[in-house]
Design a protein around this motif. Structure first.
Motif, PDB file in Angstrom:
ATOM      1  N   LEU A 187       0.856  -1.177   0.000  1.00  0.00           N
ATOM      2  CA  LEU A 187       0.000   0.000   0.000  1.00  0.00           C
ATOM      3  C   LEU A 187       0.891   1.225   0.000  1.00  0.00           C
ATOM      4  O   LEU A 187       1.787   1.335   0.836  1.00  0.00           O
ATOM      5  N   ASN A 188       0.655   2.125  -0.949  1.00  0.00           N
ATOM      6  CA  ASN A 188       1.414   3.363  -1.026  1.00  0.00           C
ATOM      7  C   ASN A 188       0.582   4.473  -0.395  1.00  0.00           C
ATOM      8  O   ASN A 188      -0.477   4.822  -0.934  1.00  0.00           O
ATOM      9  N   GLN A 189       1.067   4.999   0.699  1.00  0.00           N
ATOM     10  CA  GLN A 189       0.311   6.020   1.424  1.00  0.00           C
ATOM     11  C   GLN A 189       1.014   7.357   1.272  1.00  0.00           C
ATOM     12  O   GLN A 189       2.233   7.461   1.409  1.00  0.00           O
ATOM     13  N   SER A 190       0.214   8.393   1.000  1.00  0.00           N
ATOM     14  CA  SER A 190       0.778   9.737   0.886  1.00  0.00           C
ATOM     15  C   SER A 190      -0.200  10.775   1.407  1.00  0.00           C
ATOM     16  O   SER A 190      -1.418  10.542   1.421  1.00  0.00           O
ATOM     17  N   PRO A 191       0.298  11.937   1.845  1.00  0.00           N
ATOM     18  CA  PRO A 191       1.718  12.239   1.940  1.00  0.00           C
ATOM     19  C   PRO A 191       2.353  11.543   3.134  1.00  0.00           C
ATOM     20  O   PRO A 191       1.663  10.988   3.978  1.00  0.00           O
ATOM     21  N   GLN A 192       3.669  11.608   3.184  1.00  0.00           N
ATOM     22  CA  GLN A 192       4.405  10.995   4.287  1.00  0.00           C
ATOM     23  C   GLN A 192       4.175  11.788   5.576  1.00  0.00           C
ATOM     24  O   GLN A 192       4.080  11.230   6.663  1.00  0.00           O
ATOM     25  N   SER A 193       4.101  13.117   5.452  1.00  0.00           N
ATOM     26  CA  SER A 193       3.851  13.955   6.615  1.00  0.00           C
ATOM     27  C   SER A 193       3.194  15.252   6.175  1.00  0.00           C
ATOM     28  O   SER A 193       3.306  15.661   5.011  1.00  0.00           O
ATOM     29  N   MET A 194       2.503  15.875   7.127  1.00  0.00           N
ATOM     30  CA  MET A 194       1.835  17.152   6.858  1.00  0.00           C
ATOM     31  C   MET A 194       1.953  18.018   8.099  1.00  0.00           C
ATOM     32  O   MET A 194       1.783  17.520   9.224  1.00  0.00           O
ATOM     33  N   PHE A 195       2.216  19.300   7.879  1.00  0.00           N
ATOM     34  CA  PHE A 195       2.268  20.256   8.975  1.00  0.00           C
ATOM     35  C   PHE A 195       1.312  21.372   8.605  1.00  0.00           C
ATOM     36  O   PHE A 195       1.589  22.151   7.692  1.00  0.00           O
ATOM     37  N   ILE A 196       0.176  21.427   9.266  1.00  0.00           N
ATOM     38  CA  ILE A 196      -0.879  22.331   8.822  1.00  0.00           C
ATOM     39  C   ILE A 196      -1.306  23.259   9.947  1.00  0.00           C
ATOM     40  O   ILE A 196      -1.009  23.035  11.126  1.00  0.00           O
ATOM     41  N   GLN A 197      -2.026  24.297   9.551  1.00  0.00           N
ATOM     42  CA  GLN A 197      -2.565  25.260  10.506  1.00  0.00           C
ATOM     43  C   GLN A 197      -3.876  24.715  11.064  1.00  0.00           C
ATOM     44  O   GLN A 197      -4.684  24.107  10.329  1.00  0.00           O
ATOM     45  N   GLU A 198      -4.093  24.948  12.339  1.00  0.00           N
ATOM     46  CA  GLU A 198      -5.373  24.559  12.952  1.00  0.00           C
ATOM     47  C   GLU A 198      -6.525  25.158  12.146  1.00  0.00           C
ATOM     48  O   GLU A 198      -6.480  26.319  11.744  1.00  0.00           O
ATOM     49  N   GLY A 199      -7.544  24.370  11.910  1.00  0.00           N
ATOM     50  CA  GLY A 199      -8.698  24.828  11.145  1.00  0.00           C
ATOM     51  C   GLY A 199      -8.671  24.412   9.690  1.00  0.00           C
ATOM     52  O   GLY A 199      -9.704  24.446   9.007  1.00  0.00           O
ATOM     53  N   GLU A 200      -7.498  24.044   9.207  1.00  0.00           N
ATOM     54  CA  GLU A 200      -7.390  23.630   7.811  1.00  0.00           C
ATOM     55  C   GLU A 200      -7.951  22.215   7.633  1.00  0.00           C
ATOM     56  O   GLU A 200      -8.003  21.423   8.573  1.00  0.00           O
ATOM     57  N   ASP A 201      -8.321  21.912   6.386  1.00  0.00           N
ATOM     58  CA  ASP A 201      -8.733  20.552   6.043  1.00  0.00           C
ATOM     59  C   ASP A 201      -7.504  19.748   5.616  1.00  0.00           C
ATOM     60  O   ASP A 201      -6.522  20.304   5.128  1.00  0.00           O
ATOM     61  N   VAL A 202      -7.592  18.441   5.820  1.00  0.00           N
ATOM     62  CA  VAL A 202      -6.477  17.544   5.535  1.00  0.00           C
ATOM     63  C   VAL A 202      -6.965  16.415   4.634  1.00  0.00           C
ATOM     64  O   VAL A 202      -8.097  15.938   4.804  1.00  0.00           O
ATOM     65  N   SER A 203      -6.139  16.016   3.711  1.00  0.00           N
ATOM     66  CA  SER A 203      -6.494  14.872   2.880  1.00  0.00           C
ATOM     67  C   SER A 203      -5.291  13.955   2.719  1.00  0.00           C
ATOM     68  O   SER A 203      -4.179  14.423   2.482  1.00  0.00           O
ATOM     69  N   MET A 204      -5.488  12.674   2.852  1.00  0.00           N
ATOM     70  CA  MET A 204      -4.430  11.693   2.650  1.00  0.00           C
ATOM     71  C   MET A 204      -5.031  10.495   1.915  1.00  0.00           C
ATOM     72  O   MET A 204      -6.251  10.285   1.961  1.00  0.00           O
ATOM     73  N   ASN A 205      -4.176   9.723   1.236  1.00  0.00           N
ATOM     74  CA  ASN A 205      -4.739   8.617   0.474  1.00  0.00           C
ATOM     75  C   ASN A 205      -3.785   7.432   0.410  1.00  0.00           C
ATOM     76  O   ASN A 205      -2.593   7.564   0.700  1.00  0.00           O
ATOM     77  N   CYS A 206      -4.347   6.315   0.033  1.00  0.00           N
ATOM     78  CA  CYS A 206      -3.593   5.085  -0.155  1.00  0.00           C
ATOM     79  C   CYS A 206      -3.961   4.471  -1.490  1.00  0.00           C
ATOM     80  O   CYS A 206      -5.140   4.433  -1.855  1.00  0.00           O
ATOM     81  N   THR A 207      -2.961   3.971  -2.185  1.00  0.00           N
ATOM     82  CA  THR A 207      -3.192   3.292  -3.454  1.00  0.00           C
ATOM     83  C   THR A 207      -2.435   1.982  -3.463  1.00  0.00           C
ATOM     84  O   THR A 207      -1.456   1.799  -2.737  1.00  0.00           O
ATOM     85  N   SER A 208      -2.909   1.080  -4.308  1.00  0.00           N
ATOM     86  CA  SER A 208      -2.273  -0.227  -4.407  1.00  0.00           C
ATOM     87  C   SER A 208      -2.475  -0.770  -5.804  1.00  0.00           C
ATOM     88  O   SER A 208      -3.400  -0.388  -6.513  1.00  0.00           O
ATOM     89  N   SER A 209      -1.610  -1.696  -6.199  1.00  0.00           N
ATOM     90  CA  SER A 209      -1.809  -2.408  -7.457  1.00  0.00           C
ATOM     91  C   SER A 209      -2.710  -3.621  -7.237  1.00  0.00           C
ATOM     92  O   SER A 209      -3.152  -4.262  -8.194  1.00  0.00           O
ATOM     93  N   SER A 210      -2.986  -3.943  -5.978  1.00  0.00           N
ATOM     94  CA  SER A 210      -3.835  -5.090  -5.645  1.00  0.00           C
ATOM     95  C   SER A 210      -5.237  -4.620  -5.274  1.00  0.00           C
ATOM     96  O   SER A 210      -5.426  -3.484  -4.845  1.00  0.00           O
ATOM     97  N   ILE A 211      -6.190  -5.506  -5.419  1.00  0.00           N
ATOM     98  CA  ILE A 211      -7.569  -5.226  -5.045  1.00  0.00           C
ATOM     99  C   ILE A 211      -7.794  -5.615  -3.593  1.00  0.00           C
ATOM    100  O   ILE A 211      -7.363  -6.681  -3.155  1.00  0.00           O
ATOM    101  N   PHE A 212      -8.473  -4.740  -2.857  1.00  0.00           N
ATOM    102  CA  PHE A 212      -8.789  -5.029  -1.464  1.00  0.00           C
ATOM    103  C   PHE A 212     -10.300  -5.093  -1.254  1.00  0.00           C
ATOM    104  O   PHE A 212     -11.058  -4.374  -1.897  1.00  0.00           O
ATOM    105  N   ASN A 213     -10.720  -5.942  -0.322  1.00  0.00           N
ATOM    106  CA  ASN A 213     -12.140  -6.078   0.002  1.00  0.00           C
ATOM    107  C   ASN A 213     -12.583  -5.147   1.112  1.00  0.00           C
ATOM    108  O   ASN A 213     -13.762  -4.868   1.280  1.00  0.00           O
ATOM    109  N   THR A 214     -11.627  -4.732   1.912  1.00  0.00           N
ATOM    110  CA  THR A 214     -11.905  -3.861   3.047  1.00  0.00           C
ATOM    111  C   THR A 214     -10.795  -2.833   3.158  1.00  0.00           C
ATOM    112  O   THR A 214      -9.618  -3.173   2.967  1.00  0.00           O
ATOM    113  N   TRP A 215     -11.186  -1.594   3.426  1.00  0.00           N
ATOM    114  CA  TRP A 215     -10.197  -0.558   3.729  1.00  0.00           C
ATOM    115  C   TRP A 215     -10.501  -0.038   5.135  1.00  0.00           C
ATOM    116  O   TRP A 215     -11.649   0.210   5.477  1.00  0.00           O
ATOM    117  N   LEU A 216      -9.452   0.120   5.901  1.00  0.00           N
ATOM    118  CA  LEU A 216      -9.590   0.634   7.258  1.00  0.00           C
ATOM    119  C   LEU A 216      -8.636   1.800   7.441  1.00  0.00           C
ATOM    120  O   LEU A 216      -7.541   1.810   6.880  1.00  0.00           O
TER     121      LEU A 216
END
Lengths: 111, 115
Positions: A4-33
Motif C-alpha cells: 500500500l502506497n500512502q501519501s503524503p508521508q507527513s503534513m504540517f498544517i494550521q489549525e482549522g485547515e482541512d487535511v487529505s491523505m490517500n492510499c493506493t495499491s496495485s492489488s484489489i482489497f475487500n476492506t479498507w480501514l
C-alpha cells in the motif's frame, strides 16, 4: 507481496485547515480501514469501509473506498490540535483476514 | 467499551533468551492476530489464529515464533531465541466471531527491546 502506497508521508498544517491523505495499491482489497496511532499506543480504528464506492463519515472524518477497490482516501475537516498523530490505511484482501498497512501519514497541527 | 489488553507494556531481554508476550483479546472475539512495528516503520502482519490453529502467517513468522491460546482468555506470542532485530512494538489484535467485514481492534502493544 501486497503493497500500500500512502501519501503524503507527513503534513504540517494550521489549525482549522482541512487535511487529505490517500492510499493506493496495485492489488484489489475487500476492506479498507483507517487507523490513528498516538505515541506509545496501538492503532485505533477511525473508519471501516467494506464496499467499492462507499463513502463514510465519522464526525469530522470522511473516508471513501475507491471504485476500483485499489485506493482509499481520508479527509479531516477543520483540524484541531488533538488530530496530531500518525494515520495509517490498512487493507484486507479477498481471501484471509490479515491486514496490509500503509507506511503512515504523520500529521502535525499548529495552533 | 471492551478492549484488547497486552502485557507487559515493555519487555527488555538479553539476546538469545526466550520471551513470551501476552494478550487478552476482546471476550467474544474468535479471530486473533499478532503484528509488529519496528521503530519508525509500518505495522507488519505476523500471524492469524482461529479455532486453535494458525490460519495464516507471514515470512517473518519463522520457526523461532509460536502462538498459543492456553486458556479461554489469553493469546500468547513466544519468541524462542531472540535476536537484536526482534526489537519492535508487538501488537495483538482481534475481531468478532464472524470474521468477515469485522474490523480488527488493536491493543496498545508491548515494546520489546533486545540487548
Amino acid at each position: 507481496g501486497q503493497q500500500l502506497n500512502q501519501s503524503p508521508q507527513s503534513m504540517f498544517i494550521q489549525e482549522g485547515e482541512d487535511v487529505s491523505m490517500n492510499c493506493t495499491s496495485s492489488s484489489i482489497f475487500n476492506t479498507w480501514l483507517w487507523y490513528k496511532q498516538d505515541p506509545g499506543e496501538g492503532p485505533v480504528l477511525l473508519i471501516a469501509l467494506y464496499k467499492a464506492g462507499e463513502l463514510t463519515s465519522n464526525g469530522r472524518l470522511t473516508a471513501q473506498f475507491g471504485i476500483t477497490r485499489k485506493d482509499s482516501f481520508l479527509n479531516i475537516s477543520a483540524s484541531i490540535p488533538s488530530d496530531v498523530g500518525i494515520y495509517f490505511c490498512a487493507g484486507r484482501m479477498e481471501y484471509g483476514n490479515k491486514l496490509v498497512f500503509g507506511a503512515g501519514t504523520i500529521l502535525r497541527v499548529k495552533s | 467499551e471492551p478492549e484488547v489488553t497486552q502485557t507487559p507494556s515493555h519487555q527488555v531481554t538479553q539476546m538469545g533468551q526466550e520471551v513470551i508476550l501476552r494478550c487478552v483479546p476482546i471476550s467474544n472475539h474468535l479471530y486473533f492476530y499478532w503484528y509488529r512495528q519496528i521503530l519508525g516503520q509500518k505495522v507488519e502482519f505476523l500471524v492469524s489464529f482461529y479455532n486453535n490453529e494458525i490460519s495464516e502467517k507471514s515470512e517473518i513468522f519463522d520457526d523461532q515464533f509460536s502462538v498459543e491460546r492456553p486458556d479461554g482468555s489469553n493469546f500468547t506470542l513466544k519468541i524462542r531465541s531472540t535476536k537484536l532485530e526482534d526489537s519492535a512494538m508487538y501488537f495483538c489484535a482481534s475481531n468478532h466471531e464472524s470474521g468477515e467485514n469485522q474490523p480488527q481492534h488493536f491493543g496498545d502493544g508491548t515494546r520489546l527491546s533486545i540487548l
